[in-house]
Design a protein around this motif. Structure first.
Motif, mmCIF file in Angstrom:
data_model
loop_
_atom_site.group_PDB
_atom_site.id
_atom_site.type_symbol
_atom_site.label_atom_id
_atom_site.label_comp_id
_atom_site.label_asym_id
_atom_site.label_seq_id
_atom_site.Cartn_x
_atom_site.Cartn_y
_atom_site.Cartn_z
ATOM 1 N N ARG A 1 1.020 -1.336 0.010
ATOM 2 C CA ARG A 1 0.053 0.085 0.105
ATOM 3 C C ARG A 1 0.786 1.230 0.029
ATOM 4 N N ARG B 1 -6.450 -1.917 -3.667
ATOM 5 C CA ARG B 1 -7.386 -2.806 -3.221
ATOM 6 C C ARG B 1 -7.561 -4.189 -3.887
ATOM 7 N N LYS C 1 -6.166 -7.718 -2.212
ATOM 8 C CA LYS C 1 -7.390 -8.125 -1.495
ATOM 9 C C LYS C 1 -6.860 -9.779 -0.987
ATOM 10 N N GLU D 1 -6.441 0.458 4.862
ATOM 11 C CA GLU D 1 -6.537 -0.883 5.382
ATOM 12 C C GLU D 1 -6.892 -0.909 6.747
#
Length: 228
Positions: A126, A141, A145, A192
């Motif tokens: 990220r 994302r 995932k 997140e």
């Protein structure tokens, strides 16, 4: 001014390094810090495999030794021996603990499973995407995932081991808190962080009140820092 007897080798950005500096500050042990990243020349000068942190013990019983103590678990045990108070250990009855070794069980789970799930699986990809500026949020994302799903499961398993309120082991602040907090502070700094349950958010709120947490926040992801 007396030179501190200890030097910690590692960047504040390192979660394992922060676990140790949290304890040093909490126990009132003065230290200096050499900021370096893993696998740098400085890291290899102090750790055979270039990992962080290393605690350099400059003096023992009045004799200069400059002993390099590596690996976070070993450093934690040394700190407990030289400065047993304030205690970061637990006793049966603290939180859900039946035996005191459950503290080190939790610490081991966090290090062996929590670190790769949080940092390697979610936070680092990220942050790389944020710094790169090329991927949309939805693309990131989708990319992470599977790692997010794994992390969600892991956080749930860790939470099952925690007391219903207070610190990891209820009223007793312990090494479990100091090992888990740096990871979740990083997680909370990225989108997140929405994975954090109300229990974990409340726990982080309690941790953020600690002077040790405030003192070790500069240089971490939670304030937008990056490794040196």
């Amino acid at each position: 001014m007396t030179t501190p007897l200890y030097t910690i080798i590692g960047t504040p950005f390192s979660t394992f390094t922060r676990s140790i500096t949290l304890a040093l500050v909490h126990k009132g042990i003065p230290f200096t810090q050499v900021r370096c990243v893993p696998h740098s020349d400085t890291a290899y000068d102090n750790h055979q495999f270039g990992f962080l942190p290393t605690l350099v013990i400059h003096e023992i019983d009045g004799k200069t030794v400059n002993l390099k103590l590596r690996e976070t678990a070993a450093i934690a045990r040394y700190i407990d021996r030289i400065a047993p108070q304030p205690s970061l250990l637990i006793s049966p009855g603290h939180g859900k603990a039946i035996i005191e070794e459950q503290l080190w069980e939790f610490v081991s789970l966090v290090g062996a499973h929590g670190f790769p799930a949080v940092e390697k699986g979610v936070v680092k990809p990220r942050v790389a995407a944020i710094d790169g500026g090329k991927l949309t949020d939805s693309a990131v994302r989708e990319q992470i995932k599977p790692a997010v799903e794994h992390l969600k499961m892991l956080l749930g398993k860790l939470e099952e081991l925690m007391a219903d309120e207070g610190y990891v082991f209820g009223s007793q602040l312990s090494w479990a808190d100091f090992f888990l907090f740096p990871l979740l502070a990083d997680l909370k700094a990225v989108p997140e962080g929405e994975l954090l349950s109300p229990r974990l958010v409340n726990w982080m709120g309690e941790m953020n009140k600690l002077e040790a947490v405030k003192a070790t926040t500069p240089g971490t992801l939670s304030v937008g820092a990056r490794p040196p």
